[in-house]
Motif scaffolding. Sequence first.
Motif, short mmCIF file in Angstrom:
data_model
loop_
_atom_site.label_atom_id
_atom_site.label_comp_id
_atom_site.label_asym_id
_atom_site.label_seq_id
_atom_site.Cartn_x
_atom_site.Cartn_y
_atom_site.Cartn_z
N ARG A 72 14.84 2.88 8.01
CA ARG A 72 13.48 2.67 8.47
C ARG A 72 12.37 3.34 7.14
N LEU A 73 11.48 2.57 6.88
CA LEU A 73 10.55 3.33 6.06
C LEU A 73 8.74 3.57 6.58
N LEU A 74 7.50 4.48 5.89
CA LEU A 74 6.63 4.93 6.47
C LEU A 74 5.67 4.61 7.61
N ASP A 75 6.05 3.06 7.15
CA ASP A 75 4.77 3.22 8.34
C ASP A 75 5.92 1.47 8.91
N ASP A 76 5.62 0.73 9.88
CA ASP A 76 6.38 0.20 10.57
C ASP A 76 5.73 -0.93 10.14
N ALA A 77 4.32 -1.34 9.66
CA ALA A 77 4.03 -2.53 8.98
C ALA A 77 4.94 -2.49 7.72
N MET A 78 5.60 -2.04 6.84
CA MET A 78 5.93 -2.09 5.55
C MET A 78 7.89 -3.04 6.36
N LYS A 79 7.81 -3.81 5.54
CA LYS A 79 9.31 -4.44 5.58
C LYS A 79 9.53 -4.60 4.54
N ILE A 80 9.80 -4.14 3.85
CA ILE A 80 10.19 -3.95 2.06
C ILE A 80 10.50 -3.01 1.42
N GLN A 82 5.65 -9.89 1.51
CA GLN A 82 5.80 -8.76 0.84
C GLN A 82 6.68 -8.19 -0.17
N ALA A 83 7.74 -9.13 -0.24
CA ALA A 83 8.29 -9.08 -1.38
C ALA A 83 7.42 -9.08 -2.50
N ASP A 84 7.26 -10.38 -2.89
CA ASP A 84 6.52 -10.83 -3.90
C ASP A 84 5.04 -9.80 -3.93
N SER A 96 -6.68 -5.99 -2.31
CA SER A 96 -6.72 -6.44 -0.62
C SER A 96 -7.25 -5.76 0.31
N ASN A 97 -6.60 -4.68 0.00
CA ASN A 97 -6.50 -3.30 0.98
C ASN A 97 -5.84 -3.80 2.47
N SER A 98 -4.11 -4.90 2.09
CA SER A 98 -4.62 -5.36 2.61
C SER A 98 -2.35 -5.04 3.05
N ILE A 99 -1.72 -5.99 4.06
CA ILE A 99 -0.68 -5.96 3.41
C ILE A 99 0.22 -7.05 4.89
N SER A 100 0.75 -8.09 4.42
CA SER A 100 1.20 -9.19 4.79
C SER A 100 1.97 -8.75 6.31
#
Length: 127
Positions: A109-117, A50-52, A40-44
Amino acid sequence: MTRKLISSGSEFESKIGYSRAVVDGDYVFVSGTTGFNYASNSISENVAEQADQCFVNIENALKEAGSSIAEIVRMTYILPNRDDFEPCWPVLQKWLGEVRPAATVFEARLLDDAMKIEIQVTARLSK
């Protein structure tokens, strides 16, 4: 055995110079994997979702390598907010409840703030 490089098709692999996974000897080393949904070219926005998705992405890489979730021996979990780890526990139980690999969790911290895990794994090749 020669090394086998596995790509997810992410543009970052060629830009940065890494592979989604590397098969070397009897093991598969899967790079840190986020919950980005390539279909889907997206991130929840939800950390558990995200973990799933991380596990879906990891499972795809392991299958291509000739391995599976059941062959995972080592996990590393990286979260920008360690308080987000507990909401992921049901997802981890779903995917790893019978596998029970060695694991480490740390906050960074991760590369993008949208990334939570982000999840990194080492697995054996299936026999």
